[in-house]
Design an enzyme around this catalytic site. Structure first.
Site, short mmCIF file in Angstrom:
data_model
loop_
_atom_site.label_atom_id
_atom_site.label_comp_id
_atom_site.label_asym_id
_atom_site.label_seq_id
_atom_site.Cartn_x
_atom_site.Cartn_y
_atom_site.Cartn_z
N SER A 159 -11.22 -5.17 -0.44
CA SER A 159 -12.01 -4.17 0.30
C SER A 159 -12.69 -3.22 -0.68
CB SER A 159 -11.05 -3.40 1.21
OG SER A 159 -11.72 -2.33 1.81
N ASN A 211 0.81 -1.22 0.00
CA ASN A 211 0.00 0.00 0.00
C ASN A 211 0.84 1.27 0.00
OD1 ASN A 211 0.31 -1.48 2.57
ND2 ASN A 211 -0.45 0.38 3.52
N HIS A 224 -13.82 -0.09 -0.43
CA HIS A 224 -13.55 1.35 -0.53
C HIS A 224 -12.25 1.68 -1.24
CE1 HIS A 224 -10.65 2.05 2.94
NE2 HIS A 224 -11.09 0.86 3.25
N CYS A 246 -2.31 4.95 7.65
CA CYS A 246 -2.39 4.44 9.00
C CYS A 246 -1.22 4.92 9.85
CB CYS A 246 -2.37 2.91 8.98
SG CYS A 246 -3.65 2.27 7.92
#
Ligand code: PLP
Length: 402
Positions: A200, A152, A202, A325
């Site tokens: 996922s 990511n 989103h 995050c």
């Protein structure tokens, strides 16, 4: 000024067609998919259709290999815990140092609470997995190997097809966190040995709070959430029908717009990156040859990424520090630490993540502003001043060995 959003690995805007597809399932077709009356059967049909759309996007052999969940984190947790429950006599996990916290926090917890041993395989300076260490970490005690399809923070792609074969060679199951890969690169799961895959909604212009776990037919499985008969008893709880319909629509759109992601979005990313590199004393982090088409992680030497982001934000441009995050925590990103990014670049890393919603004008605007922001910040950076003083002839970005 229209805000410019270049943080699509954190989350994406739901496609208006996704929202339109969901709306009737709040207002008119609000039934429970398990009900025996017409309200129920209409809804059950929509859930079935969404499962088929995901089947097409992932290239799976059977639609019932898809289990709907609340998102990537739940899918990751379910996959690892299920593998541990079903691999008799095996209680070790092999994963990587650069996984998302959805995996890393779980394996930490499993070590502390159940004494489960985890091997964290490292990466090289470009973020590529050390395949030899991975091979050595697998053994007769490995229950599951879990390696993300795409990172990511850097967009680096891992050779999951090959890693799945190696895991099977050791008698272990193979799971991949494909939350960042799904919708951005073409996938054909039936041609691989992957046993489980997380995704996922989103991250692909679908709604938040919905995701799926692919479980290959024949894989022994234990649910994480026990309850009613939903999802063939693999995930209890009344289905999030609007979310499932939205995810199905997002999957359909991803299939039809995949070429655009591979060509137009990639070209925008490449132009952004090439032009930023001209600023000098910056370099791309990650495996440049083997990356998601939308992601560019660029380290600006001797600068604080937070300061760059702050100025960009004031100009209406949203990007991210390493990962969403980790931002806000001042801790350097665990991914960049695992890549041994030198100190002078570690804190100045920014992630630009594009989507099909970005335009050439967005990129032009960023390229107009960013060089000025960097120049201003460098003037006031003591570390840069010191560096500029020492280096008589500054290196160009192409000469950097980050
Ligand atoms: N895995 C990866 C690689 C991610 O990037 C994310 C979200 O950032 C997740 C898992 C968690 O997904 P979700 O937000 O749907 O729980």
């Amino acid at each position: 000024m229209r805000p410019i959003y270049l943080d699509n690995n954190a989350t994406t805007r739901a496609d208006p067609a996704v929202v339109a597809a969901m709306l009737p399932y709040f207002l008119e077709q609000f039934g429970n998919a398990s009900s025996a009356h017409a309200f129920g059967s209409e809804v059950a049909g929509a859930v079935k259709q969404a499962r088929k759309s995901l089947q097409t996007l992932l290239g799976t052999a059977f639609d019932h290999e898809i289990v709907f969940t609340s998102g990537g984190t739940e899918s990751d947790n379910t996959a690892i815990l299920s593998a541990l429950d079903n691999q008799d006599g095996r209680n070790e996990i092999v994963t990587t140092a650069v996984e998302h916290p959805a995996i890393l926090a779980l394996v930490d917890y499993l070590r502390a609470s159940r004494g489960i041993r985890t091997h964290l395989v490292g990466v090289d300076a470009s973020g590529r997995l050390d395949i030899e260490s991975y091979r050595r970490a697998l053994g007769p005690r490995t229950a599951v190997a879990s390696v993300m399809w795409a990172n990511n923070e850097t967009g680096t792609l891992f050779p999951v097809e090959q890693l799945a074969e190696l895991a099977h060679g050791a008698g272990a199951l193979f799971h991949t966190d494909a939350v960042q890969a799904v919708g951005k690169i073409p996938l054909d799961l039936k041609a691989t040995k992957i046993d489980m895959l997380s995704l996922s909604g989103h991250k692909l212009h679908g709604p938040k709070g919905i995701g799926a776990l692919y479980v290959r037919k024949g894989t022994r499985f234990s649910p994480l959430i026990r309850g009613g008969p939903q999802e063939r008893r693999r995930r209890g709880g009344t289905e999030n029908v609007p979310g499932i319909v939205g995810l199905g629509k997002a999957a359909e759109l991803s299939v039809s717009l995949m070429d655009e992601e591979q060509t137009r979005v990639r070209a925008l990313r490449d132009r952004l990156e090439r032009s930023i590199l001209q600023i000098g004393h910056c370099a791309v982090l990650g495996d440049e040859q083997n990356r998601l088409p939308n992601t560019s992680n660029i380290a600006f030497e001797h600068l604080e990424g937070e300061a760059i982001l702050h100025h960009m934000n004031r100009a209406g441009i949203a990007a991210s520090l390493g990962s969403a995050c980790a931002s806000g925590s001042m801790e350097p990103s665990h991914v960049l630490l695992a890549m041994n990014v030198p100190m002078k670049a570690l804190r100045g890393a920014l992630r630009f993540s594009l989507s099909r919603e970005n335009t050439a004008d967005d990129i032009d605007w960023v390229l107009q502003l960013l060089p000025e922001i960097i120049a201003k910040l460098r003037v006031s950076s003591p570390s840069w001043q010191e560096h500029a003083h020492i280096t008589a002839s500054p290196t160009r970005s192409a000469e950097l060995t980050l």
